[in-house]
Write an enzyme that holds these catalytic residues in place. Sequence first.
Site, mmCIF file in Angstrom:
data_model
loop_
_atom_site.group_PDB
_atom_site.id
_atom_site.type_symbol
_atom_site.label_atom_id
_atom_site.label_comp_id
_atom_site.label_asym_id
_atom_site.label_seq_id
_atom_site.Cartn_x
_atom_site.Cartn_y
_atom_site.Cartn_z
ATOM 1 N N SER A 122 0.826 -1.215 0.000
ATOM 2 C CA SER A 122 0.000 0.000 0.000
ATOM 3 C C SER A 122 0.853 1.253 0.000
ATOM 4 C CB SER A 122 -0.881 0.028 1.250
ATOM 5 O OG SER A 122 -1.719 -1.077 1.277
ATOM 6 N N HIS A 143 -1.938 -2.922 -6.653
ATOM 7 C CA HIS A 143 -2.518 -2.673 -5.321
ATOM 8 C C HIS A 143 -4.005 -3.021 -5.303
ATOM 9 C CE1 HIS A 143 -3.808 0.322 -2.027
ATOM 10 N NE2 HIS A 143 -3.212 -0.695 -1.435
ATOM 11 N N ASN A 194 -6.015 5.944 -1.615
ATOM 12 C CA ASN A 194 -5.693 6.298 -0.228
ATOM 13 C C ASN A 194 -5.425 7.784 -0.062
ATOM 14 O OD1 ASN A 194 -6.211 3.845 0.875
ATOM 15 N ND2 ASN A 194 -4.106 3.111 0.749
HETATM 16 N N1 LIG Z 1 -4.780 -5.622 4.728
HETATM 17 C C1 LIG Z 1 -5.189 -4.710 3.854
HETATM 18 O O1 LIG Z 1 -6.296 -4.175 3.965
HETATM 19 C C2 LIG Z 1 -4.326 -4.358 2.664
HETATM 20 C C3 LIG Z 1 -4.917 -3.721 1.554
HETATM 21 C C4 LIG Z 1 -4.143 -3.439 0.423
HETATM 22 C C5 LIG Z 1 -2.793 -3.768 0.417
HETATM 23 N N2 LIG Z 1 -2.230 -4.365 1.524
HETATM 24 C C6 LIG Z 1 -0.812 -4.733 1.416
HETATM 25 O O2 LIG Z 1 -0.729 -6.143 1.224
HETATM 26 C C7 LIG Z 1 0.447 -6.651 1.833
HETATM 27 C C8 LIG Z 1 0.068 -7.766 2.773
HETATM 28 O O3 LIG Z 1 -0.815 -7.276 3.742
HETATM 29 P P1 LIG Z 1 -1.737 -8.276 4.603
HETATM 30 O O4 LIG Z 1 -2.714 -7.415 5.305
HETATM 31 O O5 LIG Z 1 -2.202 -9.406 3.750
HETATM 32 O O6 LIG Z 1 -0.653 -8.823 5.652
HETATM 33 P P2 LIG Z 1 -0.745 -10.120 6.585
HETATM 34 O O7 LIG Z 1 0.051 -9.816 7.796
HETATM 35 O O8 LIG Z 1 -2.155 -10.577 6.737
HETATM 36 O O9 LIG Z 1 0.015 -11.258 5.716
HETATM 37 C C9 LIG Z 1 1.379 -11.207 5.403
HETATM 38 C C10 LIG Z 1 1.856 -12.640 5.207
HETATM 39 O O10 LIG Z 1 3.198 -12.608 4.716
HETATM 40 C C11 LIG Z 1 3.851 -13.750 5.242
HETATM 41 N N3 LIG Z 1 5.302 -13.563 5.128
HETATM 42 C C12 LIG Z 1 6.096 -12.732 5.847
HETATM 43 N N4 LIG Z 1 7.381 -12.837 5.421
HETATM 44 C C13 LIG Z 1 7.374 -13.743 4.402
HETATM 45 C C14 LIG Z 1 8.376 -14.260 3.550
HETATM 46 N N5 LIG Z 1 9.654 -13.871 3.650
HETATM 47 N N6 LIG Z 1 8.020 -15.181 2.617
HETATM 48 C C15 LIG Z 1 6.737 -15.591 2.507
HETATM 49 N N7 LIG Z 1 5.743 -15.132 3.303
HETATM 50 C C16 LIG Z 1 6.055 -14.209 4.227
HETATM 51 C C17 LIG Z 1 3.347 -13.835 6.671
HETATM 52 O O11 LIG Z 1 3.550 -15.140 7.224
HETATM 53 C C18 LIG Z 1 1.871 -13.479 6.496
HETATM 54 O O12 LIG Z 1 1.069 -14.632 6.313
HETATM 55 C C19 LIG Z 1 1.136 -5.456 2.510
HETATM 56 O O13 LIG Z 1 2.131 -4.971 1.665
HETATM 57 C C20 LIG Z 1 0.008 -4.435 2.651
HETATM 58 O O14 LIG Z 1 0.469 -3.108 2.592
HETATM 59 C C21 LIG Z 1 -2.964 -4.677 2.628
#
Ligand SMILES: NC(=O)c1ccc[n+]([C@@H]2O[C@H](COP(=O)([O-])OP(=O)(O)OC[C@H]3O[C@@H](n4cnc5c(N)ncnc54)[C@H](O)[C@@H]3O)[C@@H](O)[C@H]2O)c1
Length: 298
Positions: A122, A143, A194
């Site tokens: 994000s 995104h 955003n």
């Molecule tokens: N949650 C939201 O609403 C949202 C919306 C848009 C974008 N994002 C973006 O999406 C991305 C993920 O967010 P999320 O909310 O799904 O996070 P999350 O914490 O739910 O999931 C992240 C996952 O990455 C895994 N991980 C960490 N290091 C790793 C590695 N080296 N290799 C493989 N897996 C690994 C973790 O085990 C975890 O399951 C971020 O960059 C965030 O900015 C999130």
Amino acid sequence: MAVFQKVVVVGAGTMGSQIALQTAYSGRYEVALVDSSRQQLERSRGQIAALVQRSVVKGRLSADEAPRVLGRLSFGEDLSAALPGAGLVIEAVFEDLETKLEVWRRLGRDAPADAVLASNSSTIAISRLAEETPRPAMCCNMHFFHPVTVMELCEIVRGPGTADETVGRAVEFVRSIGRVPVVIQKEIHGFVVNRILFAAAEEAMRLLEGGYASAEAIDTAVKKGLNWPMGPFELLDFSGLDIFYGALEDRSKMEGGVGAPAVLKERIERGELGRKTGRGFYDYGKQGGTRGDGKSRS
Ligand SMILES: NC(=O)c1ccc[n+]([C@@H]2O[C@H](COP(=O)([O-])OP(=O)(O)OC[C@H]3O[C@@H](n4cnc5c(N)ncnc54)[C@H](O)[C@@H]3O)[C@@H](O)[C@H]2O)c1
């Protein structure tokens, strides 16, 4: 028509699991979902199965198609083993620069030479990640919005080195999985959605701070006057006050400005982070974390 058959999604958390599921729903790709945590992979497998089952119950997916959707998905811990044959890799690991850089170094080394590499971040611009690879021309931000199976938009952001062909392939992929692509031609913190959301939320908080209207009145005005489904304070509480706080502070560090408004800071200091803690701009009582009707003014 897609010119590749395999997509790898790195990170099986909130976003990665949903991106993988939406891709599998399209019926066009096999999807390898990779996470460094076995426990998270199992959780993701369970959540995806439950979502597919719910789609069947709601009549959005036939009972025959459900096992085919699940059959297109595979789950694993070994990124290098998943990468061969991939035409697109979508990285969705923790929003932590060091974690992402490590993943991107591996992608630069091990992903097929013709694969497009995308990050769902994000806030982290693709130029920062692409420079870890020998092929920034094939990298972009992709995104998606939470929950991906409901929210149609995907912002595709090009970095200074992103090739037109990469943008074209990203656009085609997003359309092929039934989502709507919007191309952002230059990197900017917060991309488009955003930035507009934060501008509105910030203005709403300044109005509250100045005593012009209550949170409830501002929400009602925005919903009835602008036709938004949620008011800014409802949205702040729903997404988490800490997320907005971090993003506003981040933005003022990068672009200057006064930082987060006091009405936000004071709630953060009291640990009132919105629905997830039961209290934010509204009080949810025991219904914190749900979208129940038990909202009262805080
Ligand atoms: N949650 C939201 O609403 C949202 C919306 C848009 C974008 N994002 C973006 O999406 C991305 C993920 O967010 P999320 O909310 O799904 O996070 P999350 O914490 O739910 O999931 C992240 C996952 O990455 C895994 N991980 C960490 N290091 C790793 C590695 N080296 N290799 C493989 N897996 C690994 C973790 O085990 C975890 O399951 C971020 O960059 C965030 O900015 C999130």
